[in-house]
Motif scaffolding. Structure first.
Motif, PDB file in Angstrom:
ATOM      1  N   VAL A  17       0.835  -1.204   0.000  1.00  0.00           N
ATOM      2  CA  VAL A  17       0.000   0.000   0.000  1.00  0.00           C
ATOM      3  C   VAL A  17       0.874   1.260   0.000  1.00  0.00           C
ATOM      4  O   VAL A  17       0.685   2.155  -0.838  1.00  0.00           O
ATOM      5  CB  VAL A  17      -0.974  -0.010   1.202  1.00  0.00           C
ATOM      6  N   GLU A  37      10.217   3.236   6.182  1.00  0.00           N
ATOM      7  CA  GLU A  37       9.884   1.852   6.540  1.00  0.00           C
ATOM      8  C   GLU A  37      10.768   1.455   7.722  1.00  0.00           C
ATOM      9  O   GLU A  37      11.981   1.608   7.660  1.00  0.00           O
ATOM     10  CB  GLU A  37      10.114   0.928   5.340  1.00  0.00           C
ATOM     11  N   LYS A  38      10.162   0.918   8.786  1.00  0.00           N
ATOM     12  CA  LYS A  38      10.941   0.610   9.990  1.00  0.00           C
ATOM     13  C   LYS A  38      11.843  -0.617   9.815  1.00  0.00           C
ATOM     14  O   LYS A  38      12.893  -0.709  10.428  1.00  0.00           O
ATOM     15  CB  LYS A  38      10.014   0.404  11.189  1.00  0.00           C
ATOM     16  N   THR A  46       3.220  -7.808   6.175  1.00  0.00           N
ATOM     17  CA  THR A  46       2.061  -8.540   5.615  1.00  0.00           C
ATOM     18  C   THR A  46       2.233  -8.816   4.122  1.00  0.00           C
ATOM     19  O   THR A  46       1.903  -9.906   3.641  1.00  0.00           O
ATOM     20  CB  THR A  46       0.765  -7.723   5.829  1.00  0.00           C
ATOM     21  N   THR A  47       2.723  -7.831   3.399  1.00  0.00           N
ATOM     22  CA  THR A  47       2.836  -7.973   1.939  1.00  0.00           C
ATOM     23  C   THR A  47       3.652  -9.199   1.541  1.00  0.00           C
ATOM     24  O   THR A  47       3.338  -9.873   0.552  1.00  0.00           O
ATOM     25  CB  THR A  47       3.447  -6.680   1.347  1.00  0.00           C
ATOM     26  N   ALA A  51      -0.889 -13.928  -1.109  1.00  0.00           N
ATOM     27  CA  ALA A  51      -0.994 -14.903  -2.204  1.00  0.00           C
ATOM     28  C   ALA A  51      -0.948 -14.232  -3.569  1.00  0.00           C
ATOM     29  O   ALA A  51      -0.757 -14.907  -4.581  1.00  0.00           O
ATOM     30  CB  ALA A  51      -2.296 -15.690  -2.058  1.00  0.00           C
ATOM     31  N   LEU A  53      -3.375 -12.843  -5.311  1.00  0.00           N
ATOM     32  CA  LEU A  53      -4.554 -12.961  -6.173  1.00  0.00           C
ATOM     33  C   LEU A  53      -5.111 -11.579  -6.488  1.00  0.00           C
ATOM     34  O   LEU A  53      -5.187 -10.719  -5.599  1.00  0.00           O
ATOM     35  CB  LEU A  53      -5.656 -13.749  -5.453  1.00  0.00           C
ATOM     36  N   VAL A 177       8.872   5.601  12.514  1.00  0.00           N
ATOM     37  CA  VAL A 177       8.167   6.830  12.901  1.00  0.00           C
ATOM     38  C   VAL A 177       7.670   6.656  14.336  1.00  0.00           C
ATOM     39  O   VAL A 177       6.998   5.667  14.649  1.00  0.00           O
ATOM     40  CB  VAL A 177       7.010   7.130  11.924  1.00  0.00           C
ATOM     41  N   ASN A 281       3.944   0.021  18.756  1.00  0.00           N
ATOM     42  CA  ASN A 281       4.565   0.663  17.595  1.00  0.00           C
ATOM     43  C   ASN A 281       6.050   0.295  17.557  1.00  0.00           C
ATOM     44  O   ASN A 281       6.706   0.251  18.597  1.00  0.00           O
ATOM     45  CB  ASN A 281       4.408   2.178  17.689  1.00  0.00           C
ATOM     46  N   GLY A 351      -5.056  -5.534   0.111  1.00  0.00           N
ATOM     47  CA  GLY A 351      -4.045  -4.491   0.028  1.00  0.00           C
ATOM     48  C   GLY A 351      -2.984  -4.682  -1.035  1.00  0.00           C
ATOM     49  O   GLY A 351      -2.259  -3.745  -1.362  1.00  0.00           O
ATOM     50  N   SER A 353      -3.818  -6.560  -4.210  1.00  0.00           N
ATOM     51  CA  SER A 353      -4.596  -6.386  -5.448  1.00  0.00           C
ATOM     52  C   SER A 353      -5.159  -4.976  -5.546  1.00  0.00           C
ATOM     53  O   SER A 353      -5.243  -4.403  -6.632  1.00  0.00           O
ATOM     54  CB  SER A 353      -5.745  -7.393  -5.488  1.00  0.00           C
TER      55      SER A 353
HETATM   56  C1  LIG Z   1      -1.625 -15.150   4.112  1.00  0.00           C
HETATM   57  C2  LIG Z   1      -2.107 -13.885   3.425  1.00  0.00           C
HETATM   58  C3  LIG Z   1      -2.586 -13.939   2.103  1.00  0.00           C
HETATM   59  C4  LIG Z   1      -3.012 -12.757   1.469  1.00  0.00           C
HETATM   60  N1  LIG Z   1      -3.402 -12.818   0.154  1.00  0.00           N
HETATM   61  C5  LIG Z   1      -3.750 -11.666  -0.488  1.00  0.00           C
HETATM   62  C6  LIG Z   1      -4.083 -11.682  -1.870  1.00  0.00           C
HETATM   63  O1  LIG Z   1      -4.080 -12.738  -2.509  1.00  0.00           O
HETATM   64  N2  LIG Z   1      -4.416 -10.507  -2.472  1.00  0.00           N
HETATM   65  C7  LIG Z   1      -4.436  -9.317  -1.775  1.00  0.00           C
HETATM   66  O2  LIG Z   1      -4.754  -8.268  -2.342  1.00  0.00           O
HETATM   67  N3  LIG Z   1      -4.118  -9.286  -0.468  1.00  0.00           N
HETATM   68  C8  LIG Z   1      -3.785 -10.420   0.185  1.00  0.00           C
HETATM   69  N4  LIG Z   1      -3.458 -10.384   1.510  1.00  0.00           N
HETATM   70  C9  LIG Z   1      -3.584  -9.105   2.228  1.00  0.00           C
HETATM   71  C10 LIG Z   1      -2.396  -8.244   1.933  1.00  0.00           C
HETATM   72  O3  LIG Z   1      -1.210  -8.928   2.278  1.00  0.00           O
HETATM   73  C11 LIG Z   1      -2.499  -6.947   2.746  1.00  0.00           C
HETATM   74  O4  LIG Z   1      -3.774  -6.336   2.545  1.00  0.00           O
HETATM   75  C12 LIG Z   1      -1.401  -5.984   2.307  1.00  0.00           C
HETATM   76  O5  LIG Z   1      -0.140  -6.611   2.266  1.00  0.00           O
HETATM   77  C13 LIG Z   1      -1.363  -4.798   3.229  1.00  0.00           C
HETATM   78  O6  LIG Z   1      -0.290  -3.999   2.807  1.00  0.00           O
HETATM   79  P1  LIG Z   1       0.204  -2.810   3.712  1.00  0.00           P
HETATM   80  O7  LIG Z   1       1.214  -2.089   2.936  1.00  0.00           O
HETATM   81  O8  LIG Z   1      -0.990  -2.071   4.220  1.00  0.00           O
HETATM   82  O9  LIG Z   1       0.792  -3.532   5.007  1.00  0.00           O
HETATM   83  P2  LIG Z   1       2.240  -4.162   5.254  1.00  0.00           P
HETATM   84  O10 LIG Z   1       2.701  -4.972   4.131  1.00  0.00           O
HETATM   85  O11 LIG Z   1       2.198  -4.812   6.593  1.00  0.00           O
HETATM   86  O12 LIG Z   1       3.156  -2.873   5.311  1.00  0.00           O
HETATM   87  C14 LIG Z   1       3.098  -1.937   6.362  1.00  0.00           C
HETATM   88  C15 LIG Z   1       4.512  -1.528   6.659  1.00  0.00           C
HETATM   89  O13 LIG Z   1       4.505  -0.462   7.595  1.00  0.00           O
HETATM   90  C16 LIG Z   1       5.693  -0.573   8.346  1.00  0.00           C
HETATM   91  N5  LIG Z   1       5.550   0.207   9.567  1.00  0.00           N
HETATM   92  C17 LIG Z   1       4.684  -0.025  10.575  1.00  0.00           C
HETATM   93  N6  LIG Z   1       4.850   0.888  11.544  1.00  0.00           N
HETATM   94  C18 LIG Z   1       5.853   1.703  11.164  1.00  0.00           C
HETATM   95  C19 LIG Z   1       6.475   2.825  11.765  1.00  0.00           C
HETATM   96  N7  LIG Z   1       6.105   3.272  12.961  1.00  0.00           N
HETATM   97  N8  LIG Z   1       7.473   3.434  11.089  1.00  0.00           N
HETATM   98  C20 LIG Z   1       7.865   2.989   9.857  1.00  0.00           C
HETATM   99  N9  LIG Z   1       7.296   1.908   9.254  1.00  0.00           N
HETATM  100  C21 LIG Z   1       6.303   1.280   9.893  1.00  0.00           C
HETATM  101  C22 LIG Z   1       5.789  -2.074   8.605  1.00  0.00           C
HETATM  102  O14 LIG Z   1       7.088  -2.471   8.979  1.00  0.00           O
HETATM  103  C23 LIG Z   1       5.319  -2.657   7.285  1.00  0.00           C
HETATM  104  O15 LIG Z   1       6.394  -2.999   6.426  1.00  0.00           O
HETATM  105  C24 LIG Z   1      -3.008 -11.527   2.171  1.00  0.00           C
HETATM  106  C25 LIG Z   1      -2.525 -11.490   3.483  1.00  0.00           C
HETATM  107  C26 LIG Z   1      -2.060 -12.655   4.103  1.00  0.00           C
HETATM  108  C27 LIG Z   1      -1.529 -12.580   5.491  1.00  0.00           C
END
Ligand SMILES: Cc1cc2nc3c(=O)[nH]c(=O)nc-3n(C[C@H](O)[C@H](O)[C@H](O)COP(=O)(O)OP(=O)(O)OC[C@H]3O[C@@H](n4cnc5c(N)ncnc54)[C@H](O)[C@@H]3O)c2cc1C
Length: 409
Positions: A17, A37-38, A46-47, A51, A53, A177, A281, A351, A353
């Motif tokens: 995201v 990014e921490k 999570t990313t 999967a 999809l 942060v 955090n 998040g 897709s």
């Molecule tokens: C098993 C599994 C299967 C999935 N399959 C799918 C799929 O097929 N298709 C799909 O669309 N989604 C899927 N998802 C969901 C998807 O993974 C998440 O919706 C998406 O990765 C969220 O991305 P994000 O960037 O919000 O979060 P994250 O990837 O968690 O990134 C957030 C980042 O913020 C950083 N952060 C946090 N706090 C701080 C701070 N204070 N200072 C600096 N950095 C910080 C973290 O270290 C982290 O790297 C799946 C999830 C799982 C667990």
């Protein structure tokens, strides 16, 4: 700050995201952007577990359009010579096992038609020709979407980062942060593990930590991590990467090929969720142990369509804490409570897709004088204008997960 310098926009979080939002900002001409990014690598929470999809068939036209924007973006990125997201446009099959599901698919097809998304009901024989190892005789109907597919989530984040860096954005790892700086009701900067950074806008894309970051800004948002897992089998007969993605909502399952193995995941009826204050955090969310009962349940659920499921050897289990919110919608936009504080979160397991579409909507919420009704409906103020009870909100968020493939979801 000496080393990093200030920026017009700071994005917190380097998952799909955050990287997608930076990419969208750069496309819109906003390039004085600093992503923090921490962890020591992008896409490492999570990313990294997703999967990958990418499905566009949804129950509302706005969600279909958001997903179509993502697919358009992924196709353009994949066509470039470097830094590809691993996008495979293999199509998808959606299998109905009940009459109620057939009625839902018909409704979804109507929505797809309105959005100009190509879909088609196909026969069980046509489905069998695409997935010969599966027995489609229990299927009441199969809905085919040729432009769906899957990608590699880490590659997607890196591809966004590559393009954003080329436009001048900075994406920096190993910086946490720790606070949001404000004056007179608006953001003035962030406090980090490496000192203060001045900025006009902060975008909170911190995934499972989005709640913590919002708290630092004085906002209480109902963002709950819910455990999710899937497994990838060892090499299995007939599996190859060009097989279409499949969803069997009546069995609560999704699947695709991962190289020569089967990737099988789903939405178990009793989910495990956290309160966001269960961890702090700066920490990683709690480690998840493999839940073999859930893996066994996936295998039982798929057995009527795939009798070899019980013989599959499990190569690896992927798991993480995607976030869910009580109404199942993204949280996107600037809160009126604190000017310059924008959220890009509450992804409800979309998040990866959704990332390109989310990025586009973040840009629309920030830069368009009158954003669409849909984008305004995603604003965080919807949770800040009224009181909500934490236990009740957590139950509702968990329910979104548990009924992910429920009728009309
Ligand atoms: C098993 C599994 C299967 C999935 N399959 C799918 C799929 O097929 N298709 C799909 O669309 N989604 C899927 N998802 C969901 C998807 O993974 C998440 O919706 C998406 O990765 C969220 O991305 P994000 O960037 O919000 O979060 P994250 O990837 O968690 O990134 C957030 C980042 O913020 C950083 N952060 C946090 N706090 C701080 C701070 N204070 N200072 C600096 N950095 C910080 C973290 O270290 C982290 O790297 C799946 C999830 C799982 C667990």
């Amino acid at each position: 700050m000496d080393t990093l310098g200030d920026a017009e926009i700071v994005v917190i979080g380097g998952g799909s995201v955050g990287c997608g939002v930076v990419h969208s900002l750069c496309q819109a001409g906003k390039t004085d952007v600093l992503l923090l990014e921490k962890n020591d690598a992008l896409a490492s929470e999570t990313t990294s577990q997703a999967a990958g999809l990418v499905g566009q068939v949804r129950t509302s036209i706005e969600r279909v359009q958001l997903a179509m924007w993502s697919v358009k973006t992924f196709s353009e990125m994949e066509a470039e010579p470097k830094a590809k997201p691993g996008w495979r446009q293999v199509g998808s099959l959606r299998v109905a096992l009940t009459d109620e599901r057939v009625a839902e698919f018909e409704q979804m097809k109507t929505v797809a038609n309105e959005a100009d998304l190509e879909t088609e009901f196909i026969s069980n024989d046509e489905a069998s020709a695409m997935w010969p190892m599966f027995d489609f005789s229990p299927a009441k109907t199969v809905l085919w979407c040729p432009s769906d597919g899957y990608l590699q989530p880490n590659d997607l984040a890196m591809a966004y980062a590559h393009r954003a860096r080329k436009k001048g954005a900075r994406l920096v790892t190993g910086v946490t942060v720790e606070g949001i700086l404000t004056a007179n009701g608006r953001v003035t900067g962030v406090e980090t593990s490496q000192g203060a950074i001045a900025c006009d806008t902060v975008i909170n894309a911190a995934g499972a930590h989005a709640w913590h970051i919002a708290q630092m800004a004085g906002l209480d948002l109902p963002i709950f991590p819910v455990r999710h897992e899937y497994f990838v089998s060892v090499s299995a007969v007939g599996m190859h990467p060009q097989l279409p993605v499949m969803r069997v909502p009546d069995a609560s399952l999704y699947l695709r090929a991962e190289i020569n193995g089967l990737l099988l995941g789903g939405w178990e009826p009793k989910a495990l969720s956290l309160r966001p204050d269960d961890f702090e955090n700066g920490q990683t969310p709690p480690r998840i142990e493999e839940d073999w009962d859930v893996v066994g349940w996936f295998i039982e659920q798929i057995a009527p369509l795939y009798d070899q499921a019980g013989d599959l050897g499990v190569r690896s289990i992927f798991k993480g804490w995607p976030t869910f919110v009580p109404d199942g919608k993204f949280i996107i936009g600037e809160s009126s409570r604190l000017r310059g504080f924008v959220i890009a979160g509450g992804c409800n397991a979309h998040g990866v897709s959704g990332s390109a579409g989310i990025g586009r909507h973040v840009v629309e919420s920030m830069l368009e004088p009158s954003p669409s009704d849909y984008v305004r409906s995603l604003n965080p103020d919807r949770f800040l204008d009224s009181e909500w009870d934490a236990a009740e909100a957590q139950t509702l968020a968990k329910r979104i997960y548990e009924t992910y493939y429920g009728l009309g979801h």
